[in-house]
Motif scaffolding. Sequence first.
Motif, PDB file in Angstrom:
ATOM      1  N   GLU A  94       0.825  -1.205   0.000  1.00  0.00           N
ATOM      2  CA  GLU A  94       0.000   0.000   0.000  1.00  0.00           C
ATOM      3  C   GLU A  94       0.858   1.253   0.000  1.00  0.00           C
ATOM      4  O   GLU A  94       0.513   2.269  -0.561  1.00  0.00           O
ATOM      5  CB  GLU A  94      -0.901   0.010   1.248  1.00  0.00           C
ATOM      6  CG  GLU A  94      -2.104  -0.878   1.129  1.00  0.00           C
ATOM      7  CD  GLU A  94      -2.963  -0.820   2.373  1.00  0.00           C
ATOM      8  OE1 GLU A  94      -2.864   0.157   3.134  1.00  0.00           O
ATOM      9  OE2 GLU A  94      -3.725  -1.777   2.583  1.00  0.00           O
ATOM     10  N   ARG A  95       2.012   1.137   0.695  1.00  0.00           N
ATOM     11  CA  ARG A  95       2.854   2.330   0.831  1.00  0.00           C
ATOM     12  C   ARG A  95       4.256   2.051   0.287  1.00  0.00           C
ATOM     13  O   ARG A  95       4.650   0.901   0.091  1.00  0.00           O
ATOM     14  CB  ARG A  95       2.947   2.736   2.305  1.00  0.00           C
ATOM     15  CG  ARG A  95       1.600   3.058   2.911  1.00  0.00           C
ATOM     16  CD  ARG A  95       1.739   3.735   4.253  1.00  0.00           C
ATOM     17  NE  ARG A  95       2.481   2.941   5.218  1.00  0.00           N
ATOM     18  CZ  ARG A  95       2.801   3.375   6.423  1.00  0.00           C
ATOM     19  NH1 ARG A  95       2.450   4.585   6.803  1.00  0.00           N
ATOM     20  NH2 ARG A  95       3.472   2.607   7.255  1.00  0.00           N
ATOM     21  N   TYR A  96       4.989   3.111   0.076  1.00  0.00           N
ATOM     22  CA  TYR A  96       6.394   2.994  -0.300  1.00  0.00           C
ATOM     23  C   TYR A  96       7.165   4.074   0.456  1.00  0.00           C
ATOM     24  O   TYR A  96       6.558   4.977   1.055  1.00  0.00           O
ATOM     25  CB  TYR A  96       6.573   3.151  -1.821  1.00  0.00           C
ATOM     26  CG  TYR A  96       6.290   4.538  -2.335  1.00  0.00           C
ATOM     27  CD1 TYR A  96       4.980   4.967  -2.590  1.00  0.00           C
ATOM     28  CD2 TYR A  96       7.320   5.449  -2.565  1.00  0.00           C
ATOM     29  CE1 TYR A  96       4.714   6.235  -3.047  1.00  0.00           C
ATOM     30  CE2 TYR A  96       7.064   6.731  -3.029  1.00  0.00           C
ATOM     31  CZ  TYR A  96       5.761   7.117  -3.262  1.00  0.00           C
ATOM     32  OH  TYR A  96       5.501   8.383  -3.713  1.00  0.00           O
ATOM     33  N   ALA A  97       8.463   3.965   0.443  1.00  0.00           N
ATOM     34  CA  ALA A  97       9.287   4.963   1.123  1.00  0.00           C
ATOM     35  C   ALA A  97       9.625   6.074   0.143  1.00  0.00           C
ATOM     36  O   ALA A  97      10.379   5.864  -0.802  1.00  0.00           O
ATOM     37  CB  ALA A  97      10.569   4.315   1.650  1.00  0.00           C
ATOM     38  N   SER A  98       9.005   7.248   0.342  1.00  0.00           N
ATOM     39  CA  SER A  98       9.348   8.375  -0.532  1.00  0.00           C
ATOM     40  C   SER A  98      10.711   8.939  -0.147  1.00  0.00           C
ATOM     41  O   SER A  98      11.419   9.505  -0.971  1.00  0.00           O
ATOM     42  CB  SER A  98       8.274   9.464  -0.453  1.00  0.00           C
ATOM     43  OG  SER A  98       8.093   9.884   0.883  1.00  0.00           O
ATOM     44  N   VAL A  99      11.064   8.769   1.123  1.00  0.00           N
ATOM     45  CA  VAL A  99      12.406   9.146   1.597  1.00  0.00           C
ATOM     46  C   VAL A  99      12.934   7.974   2.414  1.00  0.00           C
ATOM     47  O   VAL A  99      12.203   7.410   3.237  1.00  0.00           O
ATOM     48  CB  VAL A  99      12.364  10.413   2.489  1.00  0.00           C
ATOM     49  CG1 VAL A  99      13.755  10.724   3.039  1.00  0.00           C
ATOM     50  CG2 VAL A  99      11.810  11.597   1.708  1.00  0.00           C
ATOM     51  N   ALA A 162       4.577  15.013 -11.713  1.00  0.00           N
ATOM     52  CA  ALA A 162       4.912  16.296 -11.079  1.00  0.00           C
ATOM     53  C   ALA A 162       3.872  16.614 -10.007  1.00  0.00           C
ATOM     54  O   ALA A 162       2.673  16.501 -10.220  1.00  0.00           O
ATOM     55  CB  ALA A 162       4.948  17.395 -12.130  1.00  0.00           C
ATOM     56  N   GLY A 163       4.360  16.973  -8.809  1.00  0.00           N
ATOM     57  CA  GLY A 163       3.465  17.386  -7.729  1.00  0.00           C
ATOM     58  C   GLY A 163       2.784  16.224  -7.039  1.00  0.00           C
ATOM     59  O   GLY A 163       1.884  16.423  -6.248  1.00  0.00           O
ATOM     60  N   ALA A 164       3.244  14.984  -7.301  1.00  0.00           N
ATOM     61  CA  ALA A 164       2.605  13.826  -6.676  1.00  0.00           C
ATOM     62  C   ALA A 164       2.897  13.766  -5.192  1.00  0.00           C
ATOM     63  O   ALA A 164       2.129  13.225  -4.431  1.00  0.00           O
ATOM     64  CB  ALA A 164       3.059  12.532  -7.342  1.00  0.00           C
ATOM     65  N   HIS A 165       4.054  14.314  -4.763  1.00  0.00           N
ATOM     66  CA  HIS A 165       4.350  14.363  -3.327  1.00  0.00           C
ATOM     67  C   HIS A 165       5.367  15.431  -3.024  1.00  0.00           C
ATOM     68  O   HIS A 165       5.893  16.039  -3.908  1.00  0.00           O
ATOM     69  CB  HIS A 165       4.846  13.005  -2.827  1.00  0.00           C
ATOM     70  CG  HIS A 165       6.086  12.540  -3.495  1.00  0.00           C
ATOM     71  ND1 HIS A 165       7.339  12.848  -3.062  1.00  0.00           N
ATOM     72  CD2 HIS A 165       6.240  11.827  -4.653  1.00  0.00           C
ATOM     73  CE1 HIS A 165       8.222  12.282  -3.868  1.00  0.00           C
ATOM     74  NE2 HIS A 165       7.580  11.671  -4.833  1.00  0.00           N
TER      75      HIS A 165
END
Length: 165
Positions: A94-99, A162-165
């Motif tokens: 469901e989630r991923y690590a954006s950082v 672009a602008g997704a997060h």
Amino acid sequence: MASKIQEVLGSAAAIAKGMGITFREMLQPTITEDYPDGPALFQERYRGSHELQRDENGMEKCVACFLCAAACPAECIYIEAAENTDKLRMSGGERYASVYNIDYSRCIFCGYCVEACPTDAITHGHGFEQASYNTSTLIIRKEKMLVAIPEGAKQQVLEPVAGAH
Ligand code: SF4
Ligand code: SF4
């Protein structure tokens, strides 16, 4: 008396066994490592720089569960989680690590993060040349740790918009 003789024989056998190994090794060719002129050789289980793995479809295996950060005794893992969406799917969960950062000025390469990971997302590679006079360069980011999309992957990964997060 019999126990004394047994003790002597046991010691003699141990010495003979040890010397046998010594002589056998003496007859082996000498291996000299040429590092830094040649590549350094590592045992398979050597714990070097971390790598973030992908699955066979090229998706990031990390699902941002934070278990590695919780297990880290040096508290040197920093993660920001983001939700996968229809437009942006980075991992199979469901989630991923954006950082995902690891501060190598604090990491002790204990491997607890690797053991804690339920998806085998974080592993140790064999990289080791991390020395720096500037500690700010020792924060290793996800972009540097993430392995390349495997050849033959079905390329299901959708590019960030672009602008997704
Ligand atoms: S190897 Fe150990 S100290 Fe380094 S990030 Fe993993 S858990 Fe933390
Ligand atoms: S690397 Fe593994 S343990 Fe750490 S957040 Fe990602 S999935 Fe969870």
